[in-house]
Design an enzyme around this catalytic site. Structure first.
Site, PDB file in Angstrom:
ATOM      1  N   ARG A 126      -2.944   6.278   9.808  1.00  0.00           N
ATOM      2  CA  ARG A 126      -2.844   5.917   8.377  1.00  0.00           C
ATOM      3  C   ARG A 126      -2.899   7.165   7.499  1.00  0.00           C
ATOM      4  O   ARG A 126      -2.987   8.288   7.990  1.00  0.00           O
ATOM      5  CB  ARG A 126      -4.006   4.985   8.015  1.00  0.00           C
ATOM      6  CG  ARG A 126      -4.155   3.761   8.912  1.00  0.00           C
ATOM      7  CD  ARG A 126      -3.163   2.716   8.505  1.00  0.00           C
ATOM      8  NE  ARG A 126      -3.335   1.474   9.257  1.00  0.00           N
ATOM      9  CZ  ARG A 126      -4.063   0.418   8.841  1.00  0.00           C
ATOM     10  NH1 ARG A 126      -4.752   0.485   7.728  1.00  0.00           N
ATOM     11  NH2 ARG A 126      -4.105  -0.677   9.559  1.00  0.00           N
ATOM     12  N   LYS A 150      -7.405   6.440  12.079  1.00  0.00           N
ATOM     13  CA  LYS A 150      -7.697   7.094  10.798  1.00  0.00           C
ATOM     14  C   LYS A 150      -8.187   8.528  10.988  1.00  0.00           C
ATOM     15  O   LYS A 150      -9.062   8.778  11.816  1.00  0.00           O
ATOM     16  CB  LYS A 150      -8.746   6.281  10.047  1.00  0.00           C
ATOM     17  CG  LYS A 150      -8.228   4.875   9.725  1.00  0.00           C
ATOM     18  CD  LYS A 150      -9.204   4.066   8.925  1.00  0.00           C
ATOM     19  CE  LYS A 150      -8.583   2.739   8.500  1.00  0.00           C
ATOM     20  NZ  LYS A 150      -9.511   1.916   7.740  1.00  0.00           N
ATOM     21  N   LYS A 193      -5.132   0.349  14.396  1.00  0.00           N
ATOM     22  CA  LYS A 193      -5.064   1.374  13.348  1.00  0.00           C
ATOM     23  C   LYS A 193      -5.790   2.657  13.788  1.00  0.00           C
ATOM     24  O   LYS A 193      -6.711   2.599  14.629  1.00  0.00           O
ATOM     25  CB  LYS A 193      -5.676   0.844  12.058  1.00  0.00           C
ATOM     26  CG  LYS A 193      -7.110   0.389  12.211  1.00  0.00           C
ATOM     27  CD  LYS A 193      -7.744  -0.057  10.902  1.00  0.00           C
ATOM     28  CE  LYS A 193      -7.322  -1.420  10.460  1.00  0.00           C
ATOM     29  NZ  LYS A 193      -8.105  -1.957   9.324  1.00  0.00           N
ATOM     30  N   ARG A 221       0.860  -1.191   0.000  1.00  0.00           N
ATOM     31  CA  ARG A 221       0.000   0.000   0.000  1.00  0.00           C
ATOM     32  C   ARG A 221       0.899   1.246   0.000  1.00  0.00           C
ATOM     33  O   ARG A 221       1.736   1.398   0.885  1.00  0.00           O
ATOM     34  CB  ARG A 221      -0.897  -0.022   1.233  1.00  0.00           C
ATOM     35  CG  ARG A 221      -2.028   0.951   1.168  1.00  0.00           C
ATOM     36  CD  ARG A 221      -2.928   0.803   2.376  1.00  0.00           C
ATOM     37  NE  ARG A 221      -3.866  -0.304   2.282  1.00  0.00           N
ATOM     38  CZ  ARG A 221      -4.516  -0.800   3.334  1.00  0.00           C
ATOM     39  NH1 ARG A 221      -4.327  -0.313   4.531  1.00  0.00           N
ATOM     40  NH2 ARG A 221      -5.353  -1.815   3.171  1.00  0.00           N
TER      41      ARG A 221
HETATM   42 FE1  SRM Z   1      -9.689  -2.227   5.070  1.00  0.00          FE
HETATM   43  C1  SRM Z   1      -8.461  -4.932   6.659  1.00  0.00           C
HETATM   44  C2  SRM Z   1      -8.537  -3.359   2.141  1.00  0.00           C
HETATM   45  C3  SRM Z   1     -10.261   0.812   3.744  1.00  0.00           C
HETATM   46  C4  SRM Z   1     -11.719  -1.469   7.714  1.00  0.00           C
HETATM   47  N1  SRM Z   1      -8.604  -3.840   4.511  1.00  0.00           N
HETATM   48  C5  SRM Z   1      -8.146  -4.827   5.343  1.00  0.00           C
HETATM   49  C6  SRM Z   1      -7.182  -5.764   4.584  1.00  0.00           C
HETATM   50  C7  SRM Z   1      -5.799  -5.218   4.752  1.00  0.00           C
HETATM   51  C8  SRM Z   1      -7.281  -7.242   4.962  1.00  0.00           C
HETATM   52  C9  SRM Z   1      -6.319  -7.734   6.006  1.00  0.00           C
HETATM   53  O1  SRM Z   1      -6.297  -7.196   7.133  1.00  0.00           O
HETATM   54  O2  SRM Z   1      -5.578  -8.668   5.708  1.00  0.00           O
HETATM   55  C10 SRM Z   1      -7.722  -5.553   3.133  1.00  0.00           C
HETATM   56  C11 SRM Z   1      -6.728  -5.835   2.003  1.00  0.00           C
HETATM   57  C12 SRM Z   1      -7.454  -6.391   0.800  1.00  0.00           C
HETATM   58  C13 SRM Z   1      -6.629  -6.482  -0.414  1.00  0.00           C
HETATM   59  O3  SRM Z   1      -6.408  -7.609  -0.908  1.00  0.00           O
HETATM   60  O4  SRM Z   1      -6.202  -5.462  -0.943  1.00  0.00           O
HETATM   61  C14 SRM Z   1      -8.299  -4.168   3.242  1.00  0.00           C
HETATM   62  N2  SRM Z   1      -9.332  -1.404   3.303  1.00  0.00           N
HETATM   63  C15 SRM Z   1      -8.945  -2.056   2.182  1.00  0.00           C
HETATM   64  C16 SRM Z   1      -9.048  -1.170   0.959  1.00  0.00           C
HETATM   65  C17 SRM Z   1      -7.991  -1.447  -0.100  1.00  0.00           C
HETATM   66  C18 SRM Z   1     -10.478  -1.307   0.379  1.00  0.00           C
HETATM   67  C19 SRM Z   1     -10.672  -0.801  -1.030  1.00  0.00           C
HETATM   68  O5  SRM Z   1     -11.156  -1.608  -1.809  1.00  0.00           O
HETATM   69  O6  SRM Z   1     -10.379   0.361  -1.315  1.00  0.00           O
HETATM   70  C20 SRM Z   1      -8.958   0.208   1.642  1.00  0.00           C
HETATM   71  C21 SRM Z   1      -7.536   0.662   1.812  1.00  0.00           C
HETATM   72  C22 SRM Z   1      -7.455   1.941   2.545  1.00  0.00           C
HETATM   73  C23 SRM Z   1      -6.116   2.612   2.525  1.00  0.00           C
HETATM   74  O7  SRM Z   1      -5.693   3.023   1.458  1.00  0.00           O
HETATM   75  O8  SRM Z   1      -5.539   2.779   3.607  1.00  0.00           O
HETATM   76  C24 SRM Z   1      -9.555  -0.110   3.008  1.00  0.00           C
HETATM   77  N3  SRM Z   1     -10.735  -0.583   5.654  1.00  0.00           N
HETATM   78  C25 SRM Z   1     -10.930   0.534   4.908  1.00  0.00           C
HETATM   79  C26 SRM Z   1     -11.966   1.343   5.490  1.00  0.00           C
HETATM   80  C27 SRM Z   1     -12.504   2.654   4.906  1.00  0.00           C
HETATM   81  C28 SRM Z   1     -11.749   3.859   5.396  1.00  0.00           C
HETATM   82  O9  SRM Z   1     -10.645   3.750   5.951  1.00  0.00           O
HETATM   83  O10 SRM Z   1     -12.274   4.973   5.211  1.00  0.00           O
HETATM   84  C29 SRM Z   1     -12.401   0.680   6.623  1.00  0.00           C
HETATM   85  C30 SRM Z   1     -13.575   1.099   7.541  1.00  0.00           C
HETATM   86  C31 SRM Z   1     -13.240   2.216   8.427  1.00  0.00           C
HETATM   87  C32 SRM Z   1     -12.604   1.721   9.694  1.00  0.00           C
HETATM   88  O11 SRM Z   1     -11.390   1.523   9.712  1.00  0.00           O
HETATM   89  O12 SRM Z   1     -13.324   1.503  10.677  1.00  0.00           O
HETATM   90  C33 SRM Z   1     -11.606  -0.525   6.727  1.00  0.00           C
HETATM   91  N4  SRM Z   1      -9.988  -3.033   6.894  1.00  0.00           N
HETATM   92  C34 SRM Z   1     -10.923  -2.598   7.808  1.00  0.00           C
HETATM   93  C35 SRM Z   1     -10.947  -3.531   8.918  1.00  0.00           C
HETATM   94  C36 SRM Z   1     -11.833  -3.420  10.182  1.00  0.00           C
HETATM   95  C37 SRM Z   1     -11.166  -2.631  11.233  1.00  0.00           C
HETATM   96  C38 SRM Z   1     -11.898  -2.646  12.533  1.00  0.00           C
HETATM   97  O13 SRM Z   1     -11.834  -1.670  13.269  1.00  0.00           O
HETATM   98  O14 SRM Z   1     -12.530  -3.643  12.878  1.00  0.00           O
HETATM   99  C39 SRM Z   1     -10.010  -4.545   8.594  1.00  0.00           C
HETATM  100  C40 SRM Z   1      -9.677  -5.789   9.436  1.00  0.00           C
HETATM  101  C41 SRM Z   1      -8.675  -5.510  10.486  1.00  0.00           C
HETATM  102  O15 SRM Z   1      -8.092  -4.436  10.594  1.00  0.00           O
HETATM  103  O16 SRM Z   1      -8.462  -6.430  11.268  1.00  0.00           O
HETATM  104  C42 SRM Z   1      -9.437  -4.205   7.327  1.00  0.00           C
END
Ligand code: SRM
Ligand code: SF4
Length: 550
Positions: free
Chosen positions: A142, A207, A205, A73
């Site tokens: 982040r 944000k 994390k 990323r």
């Molecule tokens: Fe996310 C985990 C992809 C935005 C909440 N997210 C993941 C992982 C890294 C899976 C992992 O932990 O192994 C995913 C990677 C998939 C892949 O193959 O690429 C992944 N998240 C993404 C992206 C790429 C989605 C997209 O299609 O655009 C976004 C990348 C953001 C960035 O550039 O930094 C992404 N993730 C988000 C958002 C939206 C936001 O940030 O505005 C959220 C919801 C907001 C939040 O954080 O509450 C989000 N991602 C999560 C979570 C749940 C966190 C939690 O508090 O429970 C996980 C799981 C975890 O962290 O354990 C997660």
């Protein structure tokens, strides 16, 4: 009651400021993966170990190691990349990744499919272009999001500067990243300092985003910490501060839940960095380090109360936030198409289907954008909604010709619902995916377009979001319609988010297949078309007719 720290806390504590055994893991030619503990630390350096889930079962049957590869990323604060940086990313995607770039919901770029022996060259290449990957993931702050078109007004420009200053201030200081990836000088053990984070970083994390009303393109209420720009006589006077947003949850675990952030007050623009540091420090000290499912700021606030939070923040800051100022969001998403900024330059927001920059037989999006980056002297900007802005265009005609030549112009002809729609990556790379999302959205979107047209709603800007699991990466719980993956081909249906992104939606049907979801939407669209109140949005209609009446 004494609590036990989670295993990740121990890994961080013993990692010598994120070094762990990453160097040894990279050198181990016997496996395509990293040692277990290093798979946690790697996130702080900006990459995740994954394996191709399309072939996982077959490889297991053949007693082969999973097909490991890495997702990297790239952190792009405020989303701005120069044309040279864009070209570098494109070249790296072709030489070391899966020939695509993935624009994310946080204004960043992901590369998928990088194999272990190419990791160092890839991360180095990214750094050579003056972008980096540190703190794109991990238990730190982040990518700080901000409305990407800084030149739209003086307020945008100033808000963007504040976002950049917060991002810089909260970047980890460890030298481990430079040592491992850039062959920087080694720092003697223990000599590193993390003045804000300390040696165990944050519990989870974190944000932050900066929003500029009336456009809530950053989905401010999903963020741990939000700054909502307040304008006074055409200038940025300060920010309303929102805290405690977060969307992740787990199916069947009511102790985990999405939460919309709440506005707790106002601060002057020049105090925003201080406020950000103290909110982060508060979460560092009080966040739950025993249970990672309960470790986000939203739970710290709910456990201790918002009044406690405000008092504690004021004590750390040495001043109280002022009363929040009035503000109003009217829209979310990106405004696709051309817009002129306050300096008179043209900017083009391009719709990028599912955020995937790739060449296909019909649309050569990746090649076309690389050509545009050669012809273009402005920059390229990632939006918080998986789209891309070509910013500061002096020659509209030249860009228009390239868009036609590479089939990109044709891609833009989608309904308002599709322009707003988001899907997370999900299968085949995401280890947590329970159902398809990115690969499913084109088909689902086309079917929903048909239903909308049937009810005369083809031009209705309804937000649809699909996530492959309940973690909520496409921010589904703030959509008017959301499908959240439960199992292959099965989703939970959520309805009733507000168009301004402030109200969470609600679960209305569990574990349903596509036919059932579409039948439900078909009925609702028809009712909405016939019974909606003046200027009522679909989200508001679903909220009163489905959520509140059940
Ligand atoms: Fe996310 C985990 C992809 C935005 C909440 N997210 C993941 C992982 C890294 C899976 C992992 O932990 O192994 C995913 C990677 C998939 C892949 O193959 O690429 C992944 N998240 C993404 C992206 C790429 C989605 C997209 O299609 O655009 C976004 C990348 C953001 C960035 O550039 O930094 C992404 N993730 C988000 C958002 C939206 C936001 O940030 O505005 C959220 C919801 C907001 C939040 O954080 O509450 C989000 N991602 C999560 C979570 C749940 C966190 C939690 O508090 O429970 C996980 C799981 C975890 O962290 O354990 C997660
Ligand atoms: Fe993966 Fe779930 Fe995030 Fe989708 S929502 S990218 S399936 S973690």
């Amino acid at each position: 009651m004494a609590t036990t720290e989670s295993p990740v806390e121990k890994i961080k504590a013993h990692s010598d400021y994120l070094r762990g055994t990453i160097v040894a893991s990279l050198a181990d030619a016997a496996s395509g993966g990293l040692a277990d503990d290093d798979t946690q630390l790697s996130k702080f350096h900006g990459f995740y170990q994954q394996d191709d889930r399309d072939v996982r079962a077959d490889r297991a049957r053949r007693k082969l190691e999973p097909a490991y590869s890495f997702m990297i990323r790239v952190r792009v604060p405020g989303g701005i990349a120069t044309p040279e940086q864009w070209r570098t990313l494109t070249e790296i995607a072709k030489s070391h990744a899966n020939h695509s770039l993935r624009l994310t919901t946080r204004q960043a770029v992901q590369l998928h499919g990088v194999i272990k022996r190419d990791l160092k060259a890839t991360i180095r290449g990214i750094n050579d272009s003056l972008l980096d990957t540190i703190a794109a993931c991990g238990d730190v702050n982040r990518n700080v999001m901000c409305s990407p078109l800084a030149e739209l007004s003086g307020v945008h420009e100033r808000a963007f500067e504040v976002a950049a200053a917060i991002s810089e201030h909260l970047t980890p200081r460890t030298r481990a990243y430079h040592e491992i990836w850039l062959d920087g000088d080694k720092v003697a053990g223990g000599a590193d300092q993390e003045p804000i984070y300390g040696s165990t970083y944050l519990p989870r994390k974190f944000k932050i985003a900066v929003a500029i009303p009336p456009q809530n393109d950053v989905d401010i209420f999903a963020q741990d910490l939000g700054f909502i720009a307040i304008e006074r006589r055409g200038e940025l006077s300060g920010f309303n501060v929102s805290v405690g947003g977060g969307l992740g949850m787990s199916h069947g675990e009511p102790d985990t839940y999405p939460r919309a952030a709440e506005v707790i007050g106002y601060c002057a623009a020049d105090r925003a960095v201080e406020v950000a540091e103290q909110v982060v420090a508060l979460q560092r000290d009080y966040g739950d380090r025993s249970n990672r499912k309960h470790a986000r700021l939203k739970y710290t606030i709910d456990d201790r109360g918002i009044d406690w939070f405000k008092r504690e923040l004021a004590a750390r800051l040495g001043f109280r936030l002022e009363e929040a100022r009035p503000f109003r969001f009217l829209r979310r998403g990106d405004s696709i198409g051309w817009v002129r900024d306050h300096r008179g330059a043209w900017n083009l927001t391009l719709f990028v289907p599912q955020g995937r920059v790739i060449d296909s037989d019909e649309h050569r999006l990746m090649s076309g954008l690389a050509e545009i980056s050669k012809a273009h002297c402005g920059d390229l900007r990632l939006t918080p909604n998986q789209n891309l802005i070509v910013a500061g265009i002096p020659d509209r005609a030249r860009i228009g010709t390239l868009l036609d030549e590479f089939g990109i112009a044709e891609l833009q002809a989608v309904s308002p619902m599709r322009q707003l729609a988001l899907a997370c990556v999900a299968l085949p790379t995401c280890p947590l995916a329970m159902a398809e999302a990115e690969r499913y959205l084109p088909e689902l979107g086309a079917k929903i377009d048909e239903l909308l047209a049937k009810s005369g709603l083809a031009d209705e800007p309804i937000s649809l979001r699909v996530s492959g699991c309940p973690n909520g990466c496409s921010r589904p719980y703030l959509a008017e319609i959301a499908l959240v993956g439960k199992a292959p081909g099965r989703y939970n249906l959520f309805l009733g988010g507000s168009a301004d992104g402030r109200r969470l939606n609600s679960l209305v049907e569990e574990n349903i297949d596509e036919a059932r979801a579409l039948a439900r939407l078909d009925r609702l669209f028809s009712e909405f078309a016939n019974r909606r109140r003046e200027a009522e949005t679909f989200g508001d209609y679903a909220q009163r007719s489905v959520v509140e009446s059940s």
